[in-house]
Each structure stands twice: as C-alpha cells, then as structure tokens.
Write an enzyme that holds these catalytic residues in place. Structure first.
Site, PDB file in Angstrom:
ATOM      1  N   LYS A  11      13.731  -5.563  -5.333  1.00 35.44           N
ATOM      2  CA  LYS A  11      14.292  -4.206  -5.315  1.00 35.44           C
ATOM      3  C   LYS A  11      15.401  -4.142  -4.282  1.00 35.44           C
ATOM      4  CE  LYS A  11      12.469  -2.956  -1.142  1.00 35.44           C
ATOM      5  NZ  LYS A  11      13.299  -2.709   0.063  1.00 35.44           N
ATOM      6  N   GLY A 101      10.080  -8.893  -1.761  1.00 33.69           N
ATOM      7  CA  GLY A 101       9.489  -9.995  -2.506  1.00 33.69           C
ATOM      8  C   GLY A 101       7.988 -10.117  -2.330  1.00 33.69           C
ATOM      9  N   SER A 104       6.238  -7.140  -4.002  1.00 36.55           N
ATOM     10  CA  SER A 104       6.276  -7.243  -5.457  1.00 36.55           C
ATOM     11  C   SER A 104       5.324  -8.311  -5.958  1.00 36.55           C
ATOM     12  CB  SER A 104       7.704  -7.545  -5.921  1.00 36.55           C
ATOM     13  OG  SER A 104       7.805  -7.528  -7.331  1.00 36.55           O
ATOM     14  N   ASP A 136       5.526  -1.062   0.686  1.00 39.03           N
ATOM     15  CA  ASP A 136       6.371  -1.243  -0.497  1.00 39.03           C
ATOM     16  C   ASP A 136       5.567  -1.563  -1.751  1.00 39.03           C
ATOM     17  OD1 ASP A 136       8.585  -0.737   1.020  1.00 39.03           O
ATOM     18  OD2 ASP A 136       9.380  -2.787   0.981  1.00 39.03           O
TER      19      ASP A 136
END
Length: 290
Positions: A11, A101, A104, A136
């Site tokens: 993102k 990263g 995710s 996140d």
C-alpha cells in the site's frame, strides 16, 4: 485442502497526519491507504508439529517473533486450533519501506489459515486477530473482507488504524515506487515525528484537519496531501532527501514518501509520463512500477 496460496499487496499513503502519542502508547493517524501492484507471495500448509508456526522467507531473516507468529497465536487462541503450519514467503515488498509488507503478509496469512482449517471466521473475528498483530493489519484485513479475490482497495483510515472507511479505488493512477537503499524503522520514524510535534511544527486540532477524501477526488496535480513523517525522516536520512528531490524533477504530478518511509512514490496522470520518469530515474535508483 493441502495448501493455500495468496498474494499480499503493498500500500501507499496519500497524506498521513499523525497526532500526539496516546496514553496507551499508540498514535492516532489520519490517512488514505490505497493498494498498489506490488505483491509478496505466500504459501501456507499444515505441518506435523502441534502449535508450531514455521516461516521460510526468501531474501531475509525474520525475528523469532514476527507478524506471522503473532497472527498464528491469535488465531489459535480464538479458534482452539492446535495444528502447526509452515508458511513460505517470496518477498517483493521491501522491509522498512513504509509499504505495509509485513502487515499485508500477516493479513493474507490469517485468511489463508482460515481457509486451510475451514474455520470460516466472521469479519469481526478476523479484525480481532488483526488487532493483536499490528495497526496496518486492519486495513489489509478489511480489504480482503470487502473485496475477496481482488487486490484493489482504498480507504480513509483513522484512529490507530482500526477506523476504516472504504472509498472508491481510483484506477487512473500510474504509480512509480522509488526504493532508496536505506531502511527506516517505524519506531525511529515515530521518535522523529514526535520531536516535530513537540516543537510545534504541525498544528492539528482534531476535526479541523483537511478532508483527505475530498483531496483524493481532485486531479492528481491538485493534490496537497502532507505526510507528517516526510520532513523529519528526510532531515535524518540524506539519501531519502536526495531521492525525493530527484523524484520531484521527473515530472510526477504528485510525489511523497509512503508511511514512515523509506519508499517514495510518484503518481502520474498518464502511462507515458510514468515511462519517461522511469527511464530517467532508473539510471540512478531502484524503481518499480506499481
């Protein structure tokens, strides 16, 4: 099912306001997160060792406790599952780059073990696990809930990252990622931005901050997003400052640092402009189309 494979997207942040540290140690933020076309590849399968989470990661050595092990423990506590898993990761998203990263990866891993073990967790349970892993992870988990099987998701994100409002994903953005050969730890970046906040460099008063969703709807060249991390991180890492200057000269319609750095991004209104910038910048920097 013997194994489960998934892509974990990166993102970027379009604007990132940071508020003073809360009593619990977290910071409230306000940002637009949007996925981009850069992915880690994850393969998950069951192993024979009860209660184990074995991580095999190409190109880097992860600490013993990492986002995968945190997610696995939270999943097991919630579901009562005791089966061990092995996760193989092919990394394409740089670590310490502000691209989410690790978060995710964790989110795609949670979805994968949910599928692998047939637990069919409800959205609130998936988000509960996300809360145990990292801020996140909320965004990436909500992306998987809202758009299963797709990797296109954008949202306004507030709170510590748990307040997520989906917004239309813009398909007219042509993005380049510039990857300086330097890693910025999230802890260090927050220390730097805290110093800026304490010294009054940013004056944010709750609801009086700008409407990020309205800015997002404008033409790219009219964006005025501000990432609160950019100035303090650039001042402490001259290489990032130099890279940002080069990016500003290549014709990007908007450019900034993503998250807490060190990845920089340029957004272009046409593929032709992006290609010209790539040719110019790739002579000096590592550049990725996204």
């Amino acid at each position: 099912m013997s194994e489960c494979k998934a892509l974990a997207p990166a993102k970027i942040n379009l604007g990132l306001e940071v508020f003073p540290k809360r009593a619990d140690g977290y910071h409230n933020i306000k940002s637009i997160f949007t996925t981009v076309n850069l992915f880690d590849e994850i393969t998950v399968c069951e192993n024979s060792t009860e209660g184990s989470c074995v991580v095999e990661c190409s190109g880097m050595t992860l600490p013993e406790e990492n986002t995968f092990t945190k997610a696995y423990k939270a999943f097991c506590v919630l579901t009562g599952i005791k089966c061990g898993v092995t996760v193989k990761v092919i990394k394409h998203i740089p670590s310490g780059g502000g691209l989410g990263g690790g978060s995710s990866d964790a989110s795609s891993f949670i979805q994968s073990i949910d599928i692998l073990f047939g637990t069919h967790l409800a959205p609130d349970s998936l988000l509960k696990i996300a809360s145990e892993v990292g801020s996140d992870v909320f965004f990436f988990t909500q992306a998987l809930i809202s758009n299963p099987g797709k990797n296109e998701f954008a949202a306004c994100v507030e709170g510590r990252g748990e307040l997520i409002k989906e917004i239309p994903f813009r398909k007219d953005l042509y993005v380049l990622l510039l990857l300086p050969e330097v890693s910025v730890s999230t802890r260090e970046a927050y220390r730097l931005v805290d110093q800026y906040l304490e010294n009054g460099f940013y004056c944010n008063k709750g609801n009086k901050t700008q409407n990020l969703e309205a800015v997002y709807g404008r033409r790219i060249r009219n964006w005025n997003f501000v990432n609160y991390f950019t100035a303090p991180v650039c001042n402490s890492y001259p290489l990032i400052k130099d890279a940002l200057k080069d990016l500003s000269l290549c014709g990007a319609d908007f450019y900034d640092m993503s998250g807490s750095g060190s990845t920089l991004f340029g957004v272009f209104e046409s593929e032709e402009k992006r290609k010209r910038a790539f040719e110019k910048l790739s002579e000096k920097w590592r550049i990725v189309f996204a």
